[in-house]
Scaffold this active site. Structure first.
Site, PDB file in Angstrom:
ATOM      1  N   GLY A 104       0.837  -1.205   0.000  1.00 35.98           N
ATOM      2  CA  GLY A 104       0.000   0.000   0.000  1.00 35.98           C
ATOM      3  C   GLY A 104       0.868   1.249   0.000  1.00 35.98           C
ATOM      4  N   GLN A 122      -2.034   7.225   1.423  1.00 31.26           N
ATOM      5  CA  GLN A 122      -1.750   8.441   2.201  1.00 31.26           C
ATOM      6  C   GLN A 122      -0.577   8.221   3.160  1.00 31.26           C
ATOM      7  OE1 GLN A 122      -4.463   9.410   5.327  1.00 31.26           O
ATOM      8  NE2 GLN A 122      -3.814  11.546   5.451  1.00 31.26           N
ATOM      9  N   ASP A 168       1.991  -1.801  -4.571  1.00 25.90           N
ATOM     10  CA  ASP A 168       0.623  -1.295  -4.631  1.00 25.90           C
ATOM     11  C   ASP A 168      -0.022  -1.836  -5.891  1.00 25.90           C
ATOM     12  OD1 ASP A 168      -1.730   0.366  -4.240  1.00 25.90           O
ATOM     13  OD2 ASP A 168      -0.472   1.574  -2.930  1.00 25.90           O
ATOM     14  N   TYR A 170     -15.511  -1.409   8.086  1.00 23.82           N
ATOM     15  CA  TYR A 170     -14.093  -1.106   8.336  1.00 23.82           C
ATOM     16  C   TYR A 170     -13.749  -1.424   9.792  1.00 23.82           C
ATOM     17  CZ  TYR A 170      -9.930   1.907   8.843  1.00 23.82           C
ATOM     18  OH  TYR A 170      -8.679   2.407   9.098  1.00 23.82           O
ATOM     19  N   LYS A 176     -11.376  -4.356  11.247  1.00 21.33           N
ATOM     20  CA  LYS A 176     -10.201  -4.030  12.068  1.00 21.33           C
ATOM     21  C   LYS A 176     -10.273  -4.738  13.423  1.00 21.33           C
ATOM     22  CE  LYS A 176      -7.707  -1.427   9.389  1.00 21.33           C
ATOM     23  NZ  LYS A 176      -6.399  -1.909   8.925  1.00 21.33           N
TER      24      LYS A 176
HETATM   25  N1  SER Z   1      -9.103   7.676   8.952  1.00 18.16           N
HETATM   26  C1  SER Z   1      -9.967   6.519   9.036  1.00 18.16           C
HETATM   27  C2  SER Z   1     -11.227   6.763   8.334  1.00 18.16           C
HETATM   28  O1  SER Z   1     -11.661   7.898   8.320  1.00 18.16           O
HETATM   29  C3  SER Z   1     -10.235   6.165  10.476  1.00 18.16           C
HETATM   30  O2  SER Z   1      -9.181   5.389  10.959  1.00 18.16           O
HETATM   31  O3  SER Z   1     -11.827   5.860   7.829  1.00 18.16           O
END
Ligand code: SER
Length: 317
Positions: A11, A15, A37, A143, A147
């Protein structure tokens, strides 16, 4: 040993990956850092680059063997907002990518893994302020769900197979060198570019939506810091809470106005504000501080000054 380490960043166009790969190259030698990537980077890199998806296990294994990789930083992920629009893909990438890397470590092909978790593991039932390491984790995004499952998987692989995996729960990360994508905290990067280009920004989070945030420099320092810490200092193998500062869109806009007095912020709240509503406002990270010596360097006013200085240079304003 450390001078011979070979690092793979998965990756590396992202960012955090963009800045992390560069910093690792400066620290350990660009010949020892391999970025990977889905696509070639837009600009030439000093480090070696390999085009590969973390879901392509065979190609990944060839890369690991070819360069004799010891340390992997696995950053590829679907973030919160993009994940809600692609639930199956987010689960697949976030979980199977991690599983591939854990299994490479189990097969002794690599020695050490960094994998980030997120404040998204918390949810509306978590205390809002100064969230402790051990608390209720009932996430409301795929997400956050992936995680949280990933944290448990890391802990399991560590206790069952002795895998040296290290993790921190990133807050929203902001910086000037790279752009985020698909996250809820992305507003806090976009706002600077719009402030400098148009003196105006329309924010998709509500005015007082306070979230835990961190400057890129601190995030990179924490990431390399936990990976370089002596193994006996790492006592948590799910993921460490990590904190630097917290602010709302209004707080950030007020700070930007100190540098750009004509700057105006407007609000057009969308579904991302609902995601952020379930997240904490501030985090207690005493375990990271006590165990491996984490300490942030940038508060809100220092972050804003530094980003504006660097972006002014870029935009020549
Ligand atoms: N920066 C992430 C998001 O906004 C949160 O860990 O999804």
């Amino acid at each position: 040993m450390s001078s011979q380490k070979k690092i793979l960043v998965i990756g590396s166009n992202g960012q955090i990956g963009t800045v992390l790969t560069k910093t690792l190259g400066q620290k350990f030698g660009f010949e020892n850092v391999i970025g990977s990537d889905l696509r070639m980077p837009d600009t030439p890199t000093k480090f070696i680059f390999e085009e590969c998806s973390v879901l392509n296990k065979e190609k990944l294994e060839r890369i690991i063997n070819r360069y004799n990789i010891s340390d992997v930083y696995l950053l590829a992920a679907y973030l919160s907002a993009k994940g809600e629009k692609n639930i199956d893909k987010a689960w697949d990438l976030n979980m199977n990518g991690l599983l591939h890397i854990l299994n490479f470590a189990k097969e002794k092909k690599i020695q050490k893994i960094f994998w980030p978790s997120s404040i998204a593991v918390f949810g509306p039932s978590t205390p809002k302020n100064n969230v402790p390491q051990y608390t209720i984790t009932e996430p409301t995004t795929i997400y956050g769900v992936s995680k949280l499952a990933g944290e448990t998987l890391c802990n399991y692989y560590h206790s069952k197979f002795g895998i040296d995996i290290r993790s921190i729960r990133y807050p929203g990360i902001i910086g000037w060198e790279s752009m985020p994508g698909g996250g809820t905290t992305d507003y806090a990067v976009d706002i600077f570019h719009e402030a400098l280009k148009h003196q105006e920004y329309t924010c998709f989070l509500s005015r007082d939506r306070t979230l835990p945030m961190m400057y890129m420099n601190d995030a990179i320092q924490a990431t390399i810091g936990i990976m370089e810490a002596q193994v006996d200092k790492i006592k948590i193998r799910t993921s460490y809470n990590l904190s630097s500062c917290h602010f709302s869109p209004n707080d950030l806009a007020e700070e930007i106005k100190k540098h750009i007095p004509s700057f105006k912020i407007k609000y057009k709240v969308d579904e991302r504000d609902t995601l952020a509503q379930g997240w904490p406002s501030s985090i207690n990270d005493r375990h990271a501080r006590n165990d491996w010596g984490w300490e942030p360097n940038f508060n809100l006013s220092q972050i804003v000054s530094d980003i504006i200085l660097n972006l002014r240079n870029r935009y020549k304003k």
